[in-house]
Write a protein that holds these residues in place. Structure first.
Motif, PDB file in Angstrom:
ATOM      1  N   LYS A  50      32.666  44.248  43.376  1.00  0.00           N
ATOM      2  CA  LYS A  50      33.981  44.531  42.815  1.00  0.00           C
ATOM      3  C   LYS A  50      35.094  44.120  43.779  1.00  0.00           C
ATOM      4  O   LYS A  50      36.138  43.623  43.364  1.00  0.00           O
ATOM      5  CB  LYS A  50      34.096  46.023  42.506  1.00  0.00           C
ATOM      6  CG  LYS A  50      35.413  46.410  41.914  1.00  0.00           C
ATOM      7  CD  LYS A  50      35.458  47.885  41.612  1.00  0.00           C
ATOM      8  CE  LYS A  50      36.813  48.234  41.053  1.00  0.00           C
ATOM      9  NZ  LYS A  50      37.282  49.524  41.431  1.00  0.00           N
ATOM     10  N   ASN A  51      34.876  44.309  45.077  1.00  0.00           N
ATOM     11  CA  ASN A  51      35.899  44.032  46.068  1.00  0.00           C
ATOM     12  C   ASN A  51      35.651  42.743  46.846  1.00  0.00           C
ATOM     13  O   ASN A  51      36.285  42.505  47.871  1.00  0.00           O
ATOM     14  CB  ASN A  51      36.002  45.215  47.043  1.00  0.00           C
ATOM     15  CG  ASN A  51      36.451  46.465  46.342  1.00  0.00           C
ATOM     16  OD1 ASN A  51      37.428  46.462  45.624  1.00  0.00           O
ATOM     17  ND2 ASN A  51      35.721  47.544  46.534  1.00  0.00           N
ATOM     18  N   GLU A  52      34.755  41.912  46.344  1.00  0.00           N
ATOM     19  CA  GLU A  52      34.373  40.694  47.047  1.00  0.00           C
ATOM     20  C   GLU A  52      35.578  39.814  47.399  1.00  0.00           C
ATOM     21  O   GLU A  52      35.713  39.344  48.531  1.00  0.00           O
ATOM     22  CB  GLU A  52      33.367  39.899  46.213  1.00  0.00           C
ATOM     23  CG  GLU A  52      32.862  38.661  46.871  1.00  0.00           C
ATOM     24  CD  GLU A  52      31.805  37.961  46.027  1.00  0.00           C
ATOM     25  OE1 GLU A  52      31.157  37.057  46.570  1.00  0.00           O
ATOM     26  OE2 GLU A  52      31.624  38.304  44.842  1.00  0.00           O
ATOM     27  N   GLU A  53      36.459  39.604  46.456  1.00  0.00           N
ATOM     28  CA  GLU A  53      37.633  38.753  46.693  1.00  0.00           C
ATOM     29  C   GLU A  53      38.533  39.367  47.755  1.00  0.00           C
ATOM     30  O   GLU A  53      39.034  38.664  48.639  1.00  0.00           O
ATOM     31  CB  GLU A  53      38.398  38.533  45.388  1.00  0.00           C
ATOM     32  CG  GLU A  53      39.663  37.685  45.520  1.00  0.00           C
ATOM     33  CD  GLU A  53      39.370  36.245  45.961  1.00  0.00           C
ATOM     34  OE1 GLU A  53      40.289  35.613  46.512  1.00  0.00           O
ATOM     35  OE2 GLU A  53      38.237  35.755  45.782  1.00  0.00           O
ATOM     36  N   LEU A  54      38.740  40.655  47.682  1.00  0.00           N
ATOM     37  CA  LEU A  54      39.567  41.346  48.679  1.00  0.00           C
ATOM     38  C   LEU A  54      38.967  41.202  50.075  1.00  0.00           C
ATOM     39  O   LEU A  54      39.669  40.870  51.024  1.00  0.00           O
ATOM     40  CB  LEU A  54      39.721  42.829  48.320  1.00  0.00           C
ATOM     41  CG  LEU A  54      40.439  43.695  49.348  1.00  0.00           C
ATOM     42  CD1 LEU A  54      41.880  43.241  49.517  1.00  0.00           C
ATOM     43  CD2 LEU A  54      40.354  45.148  48.944  1.00  0.00           C
TER      44      LEU A  54
END
Length: 64
Positions: A55-59
């Motif tokens: 879910k937070n991969e891009e962040l």
């Protein structure tokens, strides 16, 4: 039995103490029960961890 020492921010320690008191136990017992619960369900913990990481991969990529 072995011991482990962890550092917590003051606000987290206060919340832990309040939660333990509300449950009629000590912070140590509350943490021990929580750890035993996690260790008893490694698949569910791993699934949750994988979900949060996806879910937070891009962040995480941007912060790296």
């Amino acid at each position: 039995m072995s011991n482990i020492t962890i550092s917590l921010p003051e606000d987290s320690l206060l919340k832990l103490k309040e939660m333990a008191a509300g449950l009629g136990t000590t912070p140590e017992e509350l943490l021990r029960a929580s750890i035993e619960d996690i260790l008893g369900r490694p698949e569910e913990f791993q699934e949750t961890l994988d979900y949060v990481l996806r879910k937070n991969e891009e962040l995480y990529r941007r912060l790296a």
